[in-house]
Design an enzyme around this catalytic site. Structure first.
Site: not given
Ligand code: ADP
Length: 429
Positions: A38, A211, A272, A122, A415
């Site tokens: 990742n 996600h 955010r 990823r 993940e």
């Protein structure tokens, strides 16, 4: 662009069918090892795992790539943790440092690099080109590069990570697993924004959702825990971490999610803003004489629970501050829970029902208080948690009250496992 999306889709469907057979037919004593990567702009996370037994042989993190370089390497079997300062001018040196750590005589877990059967990467944005994971070749690299305008911060780092691996590990098959792929099943009414249609047709402006790997993993685990085929379930998954999104999964397919064209949309997050009235952007530019870049930086990095609380982007700090009487910290938590509650209800409405709600990621897995507050107003939908069962963190558990009509599940996300399993399935074929 020499790229046939329908062929890829058909191939992926066949791969899914073959996956079961592949694992059954593989010799029992042959353990496959997949390196999961990742890559961020200045960091790179990795895990070496056996996708079949799910054993993590080693995992770690390269940080400060392009600055100086630091590697943290962990070996779960021995609880070993090793830290190194290694010059990493580019991702290639970072990957080399990872391979050296994995094969090191003292803290390594494999004898040589040749034991790594495949690498799973990823990749954040696959646009509309990828509805599932894919073996990386030149066409796929070109397609990922075409998605750079859609994810200017993330995709270049992912591409750099792939290229660095190809350089250091020539000939090893590599697979891209996209954050957006799972949401490609959303119907047009869910992904279209109410702006002139040509911006979708010409510029690909639409909801993509992110996600996806996490939502997919926890929804499948939810079906397994409930002992029902996923095709028969309506599940709302809440990935609540530093970045947060809610997803409506009907019969195993994502049909609605809260993140949008970018990961800025939807729920308020650590830093955010989530969904806001877009007119605020123009208003802030005019009143504070800011450029568009400055406003976007504020909305991405200085907003969310950090912006409202003024305390931190970390929910632990905000919960502590609220407990000590900080009113803005309490407001940030109340706002986050309230908006998550509404998203769970709207995701259920999108499916016309709900059988289970799942909490996952940093906040979802670890904060009993926020889970309780989020579902407090959802009793009318049959969602009710048992306060005693809810006093837990980081374990798979059904935390529903005895008289709840809907299951509330706590499921730690994984993940990396999905990336490793997709990679094994595609490469094994
Ligand atoms: P990312 O989106 O970076 O992958 P994670 O899913 O790891 O984020 O979530 C990180 C966030 O989880 C932290 O910022 C923190 O706010 C939250 N978190 C972790 N542990 C706890 C806890 N015990 N209580 C509340 N929040 C927590």
């Amino acid at each position: 662009m020499g790229y046939n999306y329908n062929v890829i889709l058909a191939e992926r469907a066949q791969i899914r069918k073959d996956r079961q057979l592949y694992f059954i037919s593989k010799e029992r004593d042959h353990t496959m090892k997949v390196l999961v990567i990742n890559a961020g702009s200045s960091s790179l996370k990795y895990q070496l795992m056996d996708p079949q037994t799910q054993e993590v042989l080693a995992k770690g993190l390269c940080e400060r790539i392009g600055i100086d370089g630091r590697l943290t390497h962990k070996v779960p079997a021995t609880n070993g943790k090793y830290e190194f300062e290694i010059p990493m001018p580019t991702h290639a040196e970072a990957i080399q440092a990872v391979l050296d750590a994995l094969t090191n005589a003292e803290h390594g877990v494999i004898k040589s690099m040749s034991e790594i059967d495949a690498v799973g990467h990823r990749v954040v944005h696959g646009g509309e080109k990828f509805a599932s994971s894919v073996l990386i070749d030149d066409d796929v690299m070109a397609a990922i590069e075409e998605c750079i305008p859609l994810a200017p911060l993330h995709n270049p780092a992912n591409i750099t990570g792939i290229k660095a691996c190809q350089k250091v590990m020539p000939g090893v098959p590599m697979v891209a697993v996209f954050d957006t792929a799972f949401h490609q099943t959303m119907p047009a009414r869910a992904f279209i924004y109410a702006i002139p249609y040509e911006y979708y047709e010409e510029n690909h402006v639409r909801r993509y959702g992110f996600h996806g790997t996490s939502h997919l993993y926890v929804s499948r685990r939810a079906a397994a825990i409930l002992g029902k085929p996923i095709e028969e379930l309506k599940i709302v998954t809440c990935h609540l971490g530093n970045g947060s999104s809610v997803c409506a999964i009907d019969g195993g397919k994502s049909i609605e999610t809260s993140m949008g064209f970018t990961p800025l949309d939807g729920l308020p997050m650590g830093t955010r803003c989530g969904s806001i009235d877009v007119s605020i952007i123009e208003y802030l530019m005019e009143t504070h004489h800011l450029t568009i870049e400055e406003v976007m930086n504020i909305l991405n990095k200085k907003s969310g629970v950090l912006g409202v609380s003024g305390v931190s982007s970390d929910f632990r700090d905000i919960e502590s501050a609220a407990a000590e009487g900080n009113k803005r910290a309490q407001l940030a938590l109340d706002m986050f829970c309230y908006k998550t509650t509404k998203r769970i209800a709207s995701a259920s409405a999108a499916m016309g029902g709900i059988d289970a709600v799942v909490f996952t990621a940093g906040v979802g897995e670890n904060s009993p208080e926020l889970r309780e507050q989020i579902v407090a107003n959802l009793g009318f939908m049959g969602i009710k948690i048992d306060p005693e069962k809810n006093k837990t963190r980081g374990e798979e558990k059904d935390i529903s009250a005895a008289d709840a009509r809907v299951h509330t599940l706590l499921i730690p996300t994984n993940e990396e496992l999905v990336i490793a399993q997709d990679t094994a399935a595609i490469v094994g074929k």
